[in-house]
Write an enzyme that holds these catalytic residues in place. Structure first.
Site, PDB file in Angstrom:
ATOM      1  N   SER A 165      -5.827  -2.031   3.583  1.00  0.00           N
ATOM      2  CA  SER A 165      -4.690  -1.754   4.462  1.00  0.00           C
ATOM      3  C   SER A 165      -4.833  -0.345   5.032  1.00  0.00           C
ATOM      4  O   SER A 165      -5.917   0.020   5.486  1.00  0.00           O
ATOM      5  CB  SER A 165      -3.379  -1.947   3.690  1.00  0.00           C
ATOM      6  N   THR A 166      -3.776   0.461   4.974  1.00  0.00           N
ATOM      7  CA  THR A 166      -3.803   1.787   5.594  1.00  0.00           C
ATOM      8  C   THR A 166      -4.965   2.633   5.072  1.00  0.00           C
ATOM      9  O   THR A 166      -5.126   2.807   3.879  1.00  0.00           O
ATOM     10  CB  THR A 166      -2.474   2.522   5.318  1.00  0.00           C
ATOM     11  N   HIS A 192      -5.160  -5.460   7.058  1.00  0.00           N
ATOM     12  CA  HIS A 192      -3.824  -5.722   7.583  1.00  0.00           C
ATOM     13  C   HIS A 192      -3.698  -5.225   9.017  1.00  0.00           C
ATOM     14  O   HIS A 192      -3.539  -4.030   9.261  1.00  0.00           O
ATOM     15  CB  HIS A 192      -2.760  -5.083   6.698  1.00  0.00           C
ATOM     16  N   MET A 285      -0.745   0.424   0.982  1.00  0.00           N
ATOM     17  CA  MET A 285       0.572   0.366   0.357  1.00  0.00           C
ATOM     18  C   MET A 285       0.817  -1.014  -0.245  1.00  0.00           C
ATOM     19  O   MET A 285       0.250  -2.007   0.196  1.00  0.00           O
ATOM     20  CB  MET A 285       1.660   0.645   1.405  1.00  0.00           C
ATOM     21  N   ASP A 288      -0.604  -6.206  -2.110  1.00  0.00           N
ATOM     22  CA  ASP A 288      -1.331  -7.364  -1.601  1.00  0.00           C
ATOM     23  C   ASP A 288      -2.706  -7.461  -2.259  1.00  0.00           C
ATOM     24  O   ASP A 288      -3.407  -6.465  -2.401  1.00  0.00           O
ATOM     25  CB  ASP A 288      -1.485  -7.294  -0.080  1.00  0.00           C
TER      26      ASP A 288
END
Length: 342
Positions: A165-166, A192, A285, A288
């Site tokens: 993700s991030t 994501h 974050m 997941d």
């Protein structure tokens, strides 16, 4: 009294600057300390303002968002969130910005002039709050180059899935670029991102890594030595028919607040590949991928996570560690070296 997060808004549209200010200042933890109509004005304001986070448009006169970002990262590093048009060009430039040190991005819902910008209010505010917590030295867009590694065949792995993700786009690029090209297994990557952005991400990686990288297609047969980027806006699962494995897109509701979710992918990997499946959870974050990785672990497979010291955001790896399912905690360089043992 809690100190507010100081935000600078950079956008060439007066209306967008006003709308962004209005939605951000509805949050009691955020204070907009300045707005700028172009890069030159933003850099001038930065000399005199104390700023925690910058929202940065990519299409501006004189200097575009990439040029402004590079100057910010060089002279006064501040976490930058790209506020991007939901277009092919917007996606392409956003991915370039992430590779140059942008913290994250949020797509404008209706193109460059989005009067419905309130649709992204919660997402933007969440990312601003996350950006405030990040130490700038962790916004890293270059990693140690690794000499081409030979395949060793000491790990019995038939499929690798990656949740990211991030902060993950640069890592994914690094991992793919530095892996041997003949590992003989498929890789599935859940980064994501919304639709269109995942397509452009796959195209970018295919162009610059020297490997075969593509966005997933519904009902396509899985082939070895291909890196599949999960299509945004749908969940990606694997299905076995006879001796072959196929990709399936499912329009289930978002899981863990994201779509695609790595949990669906990992769960299907566990069912098909069992003890020969490997889940890798990178920066991001939330949680997941954790529940899906648990299924892989139950089948005797491998679970690796990125180390805290190298994560932009340690949320997803931390939650996997809490579940006591992790075999190895690795830096990006160590991930590459261990994958080369397949």
């Amino acid at each position: 009294m809690k100190e507010k997060i100081k935000v600078l808004i950079v956008d060439d549209s007066f209306l967008m600057r006003r709308l962004l200010r209005d939605i951000l200042e509805e949050d009691p933890d955020i204070e907009v300390v300045g707005t700028a109509r172009d890069g030159k004005e933003a850099l001038k304001l930065l000399r005199n303002l104390e700023v925690d986070v910058i929202t940065l448009d990519y299409e501006m006169p004189d200097m575009n968002g990439i040029e402004v970002l590079e100057k910010i990262m060089k002279y006064k590093p501040v976490p930058c969130i790209m506020v991007s048009a939901y277009t092919k060009e917007g996606a392409k430039i956003t991915l370039e910005a992430l590779s140059r040190g942008a913290f994250d991005f949020v797509p404008k819902p209706s193109g460059e002039l989005s009067l419905d910008i309130i649709k992204i209010k919660d997402e933007l505010i969440d990312k601003i709050k996350s950006a405030k917590k990040v130490r700038m030295e962790r916004i890293k867009f270059e990693y140690e180059e690794i000499e081409t590694l030979p395949c060793r065949g000491s790990l019995n792995i038939s499929c690798v899935g990656i949740a990211s993700s991030t902060g993950g786009t640069v890592l994914i690029e690094y991992i793919i670029k530095n892996l041997p090209s003949n590992l003989g297994i498929p890789f599935f990557i859940v980064q994501h991102m919304p639709p269109l952005f995942t397509l452009k991400f796959a195209e970018r990686l295919n162009e610059i890594t020297g490997k075969k990288v593509k966005e997933t297609e519904d009902k396509e047969e899985v082939k070895k030595d291909i890196f599949y980027i999960a299509k945004g806006g749908v969940h990606v699962i694997l299905e076995k028919k006879g001796k072959n494995v196929y990709i399936s897109h499912k329009d289930f509701p978002a899981r863990n607040g994201v779509k695609p979710s790595a949990d669906y992918l990992f769960e299907s990997m566990a069912e098909i590949y069992g003890e020969k499946a490997c889940a890798i959870i990178l920066t991001g974050m939330g949680r997941d991928g954790v529940d899906g990785a648990k299924k892989i672990k139950e089948k005797g497979g491998y679970v690796w996570v990125q180390s805290k010291e190298t994560c932009l955001i340690f949320g997803m790896p931390r939650n996997a560690i809490k579940e006591k399912i992790v075999d190895m905690v690795l830096s990006p360089e160590e991930i590459v070296k261990n994958l080369a043992k397949i």
